[in-house]
Every structure is written in structure tokens, then in C-alpha cells.
Design an enzyme around this catalytic site. Structure first.
Site, PDB file in Angstrom:
ATOM      1  N   LYS A 102      11.604  10.295 -11.074  1.00  0.00           N
ATOM      2  CA  LYS A 102      10.977  11.244 -10.143  1.00  0.00           C
ATOM      3  C   LYS A 102       9.466  11.336 -10.385  1.00  0.00           C
ATOM      4  O   LYS A 102       8.670  11.361  -9.455  1.00  0.00           O
ATOM      5  CB  LYS A 102      11.658  12.600 -10.328  1.00  0.00           C
ATOM      6  CG  LYS A 102      10.858  13.823  -9.958  1.00  0.00           C
ATOM      7  CD  LYS A 102      10.987  14.102  -8.504  1.00  0.00           C
ATOM      8  CE  LYS A 102      10.235  15.305  -8.017  1.00  0.00           C
ATOM      9  NZ  LYS A 102       9.404  16.018  -8.929  1.00  0.00           N
ATOM     10  N   LEU A 125      15.658  24.479 -15.523  1.00  0.00           N
ATOM     11  CA  LEU A 125      16.456  23.252 -15.455  1.00  0.00           C
ATOM     12  C   LEU A 125      17.297  23.175 -14.188  1.00  0.00           C
ATOM     13  O   LEU A 125      17.766  24.180 -13.666  1.00  0.00           O
ATOM     14  CB  LEU A 125      17.368  23.162 -16.684  1.00  0.00           C
ATOM     15  CG  LEU A 125      16.656  23.148 -18.032  1.00  0.00           C
ATOM     16  CD1 LEU A 125      17.670  22.995 -19.164  1.00  0.00           C
ATOM     17  CD2 LEU A 125      15.608  22.042 -18.108  1.00  0.00           C
ATOM     18  N   SER A 169      11.806  21.647 -10.202  1.00  0.00           N
ATOM     19  CA  SER A 169      11.715  23.077 -10.535  1.00  0.00           C
ATOM     20  C   SER A 169      10.850  23.811  -9.523  1.00  0.00           C
ATOM     21  O   SER A 169      10.994  25.020  -9.331  1.00  0.00           O
ATOM     22  CB  SER A 169      11.115  23.253 -11.932  1.00  0.00           C
ATOM     23  OG  SER A 169      11.843  22.506 -12.858  1.00  0.00           O
ATOM     24  N   GLN A 193       4.154   9.274 -14.520  1.00  0.00           N
ATOM     25  CA  GLN A 193       4.377   9.753 -15.888  1.00  0.00           C
ATOM     26  C   GLN A 193       5.179   8.735 -16.708  1.00  0.00           C
ATOM     27  O   GLN A 193       4.906   8.541 -17.893  1.00  0.00           O
ATOM     28  CB  GLN A 193       5.120  11.090 -15.827  1.00  0.00           C
ATOM     29  CG  GLN A 193       5.526  11.650 -17.158  1.00  0.00           C
ATOM     30  CD  GLN A 193       6.027  13.074 -17.044  1.00  0.00           C
ATOM     31  OE1 GLN A 193       5.245  14.007 -16.966  1.00  0.00           O
ATOM     32  NE2 GLN A 193       7.334  13.262 -16.992  1.00  0.00           N
ATOM     33  N   HIS A 221      17.399  17.345 -14.564  1.00  0.00           N
ATOM     34  CA  HIS A 221      17.250  17.409 -16.023  1.00  0.00           C
ATOM     35  C   HIS A 221      18.585  17.114 -16.708  1.00  0.00           C
ATOM     36  O   HIS A 221      18.647  16.376 -17.700  1.00  0.00           O
ATOM     37  CB  HIS A 221      16.806  18.811 -16.456  1.00  0.00           C
ATOM     38  CG  HIS A 221      15.475  19.248 -15.926  1.00  0.00           C
ATOM     39  ND1 HIS A 221      15.342  20.259 -15.013  1.00  0.00           N
ATOM     40  CD2 HIS A 221      14.214  18.824 -16.215  1.00  0.00           C
ATOM     41  CE1 HIS A 221      14.063  20.450 -14.746  1.00  0.00           C
ATOM     42  NE2 HIS A 221      13.347  19.596 -15.458  1.00  0.00           N
ATOM     43  N   MET A 236      10.123  21.102 -19.124  1.00  0.00           N
ATOM     44  CA  MET A 236       9.387  22.368 -19.058  1.00  0.00           C
ATOM     45  C   MET A 236      10.328  23.502 -18.640  1.00  0.00           C
ATOM     46  O   MET A 236       9.882  24.565 -18.204  1.00  0.00           O
ATOM     47  CB  MET A 236       8.218  22.255 -18.093  1.00  0.00           C
ATOM     48  CG  MET A 236       7.202  21.198 -18.558  1.00  0.00           C
ATOM     49  SD  MET A 236       5.544  21.477 -17.937  1.00  0.00           S
ATOM     50  CE  MET A 236       5.824  21.388 -16.184  1.00  0.00           C
TER      51      MET A 236
END
Ligand code: AMP
Length: 281
Positions: free
Chosen positions: A149, A33, A186, A153, A37, A30
Site C-alpha cells: 500500500k 489497526l 487508518s 516506503q 495491518h 502507527m
């Protein structure tokens, strides 16, 4: 590095490469970064010939009172970081590109998506699954890289890839942390100085639980101890601290080696929710 702003441009760039001995690695993000990432980009570059990254703040995974509109958007810095990291393609679609105006397609995930983070954020993982299905179908990568992390998900995405018979292999990269242990995110930029100083306590607590964890132990006292560590002085508001089986996210009442127990935690500092997890054995 080629920037692909539309679905048509992405397909036009990627399809001719596929099936020609090239392997494509893909990192969905998303944006905003950070090194976490970029570690997935690095994994992809090591495993595949070409690496594609998507930057898309996906509205369907945000609840009505969540931070969709104020989620950090830092496209220019993101592109500079990806260029420096050796990324080959960046896919930056608009919401209108990925969702048709009257679209009402939905993916309804099994019960495991409605526990823990799913219980705190109803519909969140359905939105994640929908956008990941779209992105994987547009990019059709050989491998897609996700971070440990966001542990729940990873379980959801693996199920999605398995049950939709996707050709993409799902690979999981380790959690990158700040020197004091705070998992990079983020959302860390929302923390004020006082909150930032408290935030590493989450990982410290996970590590302490791991040090205490022994096969045969009941989990409830461990979770209660951890909850108290985080909340006793009013520092954190705890959403959950649980020990679950990595394979199916089921709550574990006793620690044992047949399961893969993982401690999962989400705690809030002000309005910022911080997620973390640690495998215990
Ligand atoms: P996001 O942009 O937050 O959706 O994250 C994009 C991908 O980066 C997801 O697969 C995340 O799990 C992964 N990710 C986020 N933070 C980290 C981190 N600290 N270490 C490794 N991967 C991460």
C-alpha cells in the site's frame, strides 16, 4: 501477549529468544489497526515462530502542518485485535522512549525519497527511515513486514536495510482493500459519507490504466487520462498520478518489460490524502 512499553523491556524480552532457533517476525505500525495491518501479522505468524508488532505514531515523519496530533490513537482496540490475531509481543514506546531530548540524529535518504510522496511531504521518508532503523535495531527481527500500500516506503525501507547491512529480511505484503476496492487505511475514517462513496474511484482508475497498458506505449497519455478521470467533476484534487519503475522509482516515459512499471497515485478528498498503487504488468 506481552506488552512492552520501554526500550529496556523490549530488549529484555527479545534478546534471550534470539539465536536460540526462534525466528522473530516484526510488523511496525502507527496503530489504528485494520485488516491490512492484521494481514501482515498473519504473514509474520506463517513465516516466523514469534511475532512482534510496534504501535508508535512517529513525530519525525509528520510535517509541521500534518495530522500528527490528531492521528487516530485507538490503543485498547488495537491490543484486542492483536491478541485475537495471535501476536506475541506489542511494543508501545512513548516519543520520549525512542527520541532523546536533545537528539539531532538524522538519516538523509537519496534522491528517490524526494520524488512523488517525498516531494509532497518533505522530510517524510527521512523520518520513516530514522524510526525504522531504531525499531529494527531494538527488535532485531529475522523478518520485518511492510505493506505494498505504501509503495514508496517499501523501496526506501529495502534501501535502508541493504545499505545499513541490517540482518533483517524485508518482506512486502499485498494491499488489503475494502469490498469496493478502496485500499484500507487508518485515515479512511476521516472521510465523510460523500467522500467515502467517491474514494473507490482511485482503485477503479488504477485498474483501468492497467487494462489499457501495453508494452511500448508512452505513459503520458495514460497518466493524463487517469488524472482527468479523477478530477474532471471536481471530485478529487490530484497530487500526482505517475508511472514509475518499481526498483528505483524513476518516472517511465514508455512502458516496457525490462522495468517493472507501477502506477502510483495520491489524491485528496477534502483534507484526507489517499494513496494507492498498482503494478501494471
Ligand atoms: P501504518 O500504521 O499506516 O504506518 O502502516 C503500518 C504498515 O501496514 C505499513 O507497512 C503499511 O504499508 C501497512 N499497511 C497499511 N495499510 C495497508 C493495507 N491496506 N494493506 C496492507 N498493508 C497495509
Amino acid at each position: 501477549m506481552q506488552i512492552l512499553e520501554t526500550v529496556a523491556a523490549a530488549k529484555a524480552a527479545l534478546r534471550p529468544l534470539q539465536g536460540r532457533g526462534q525466528t522473530i517476525g516484526f510488523v511496525p505500525t502507527m496503530g489504528a489497526l485494520h485488516a491490512g495491518h492484521l494481514s501482515l501479522v498473519e504473514m509474520s505468524r506463517e513465516a516466523c515462530n514469534l511475532t512482534a508488532v510496534s504501535i508508535f505514531v512517529n513525530p519525525t515523519q509528520f510535517g509541521p502542518n500534518e495530522d500528527f496530533s490528531k492521528y487516530p490513537r485507538t490503543l485498547e482496540q488495537d491490543l484486542a485485535q492483536l491478541r485475537a490475531a495471535g501476536c506475541d509481543f506489542v511494543f508501545t514506546p512513548t516519543v520520549q522512549q525512542l527520541y532523546h531530548p536533545q537528539e539531532d540524529l538524522a538519516i538523509r535518504l537519496p534522491a528517490l525519497s524526494r520524488e512523488w510522496e517525498g516531494a509532497m511531504r518533505p522530510g517524510h521518508f527521512d523520518g520513516v527511515a530514522l524510526v525504522v532503523a531504531k525499531l529494527l535495531n531494538i527488535v532485531r527481527p529475522d523478518q520485518a513486514f511492510f505493506g505494498q500500500k505504501d509503495f514508496q516506503q517499501t523501496v526506501v525501507v529495502r534501501r535502508l536495510a541493504r545499505d545499513l547491512f541490517l540482518d533483517t529480511r524485508i518482506a512486502i505484503g499485498p494491499t488489503l482493500r475494502e469490498p469496493d476496492g478502496l485500499a484500507m487505511s487508518s485515515r479512511n475514517r476521516y472521510l465523510d459519507a460523500w467522500q467515502r462513496a467517491l474514494a473507490p474511484r482511485i482503485y477503479a482508475t488504477l485498474q483501468a490504466v492497467k487494462a489499457k497498458a501495453k508494452p511500448g506505449m508512452p505513459t503520458a497519455p495514460l497518466c493524463q487520462w487517469a488524472a482527468n478521470e479523477l478530477t474532471h467533476d471536481g471530485a478529487f484534487v490530484l497530487d500526482y498520478f505517475e508511472i514509475v519503475d518499481a526498483l528505483n522509482l524513476e518516472k517511465q516515459t514508455t512502458l516496457n518489460h525490462e522495468a517493472e512499471p507501477v502506477a502510483i497515485v495520491t489524491a485528496r478528498l477534502g483534507t484526507t490524502r489517499l494513496l494507492d498503487n498498482l503494478p501494471l504488468f
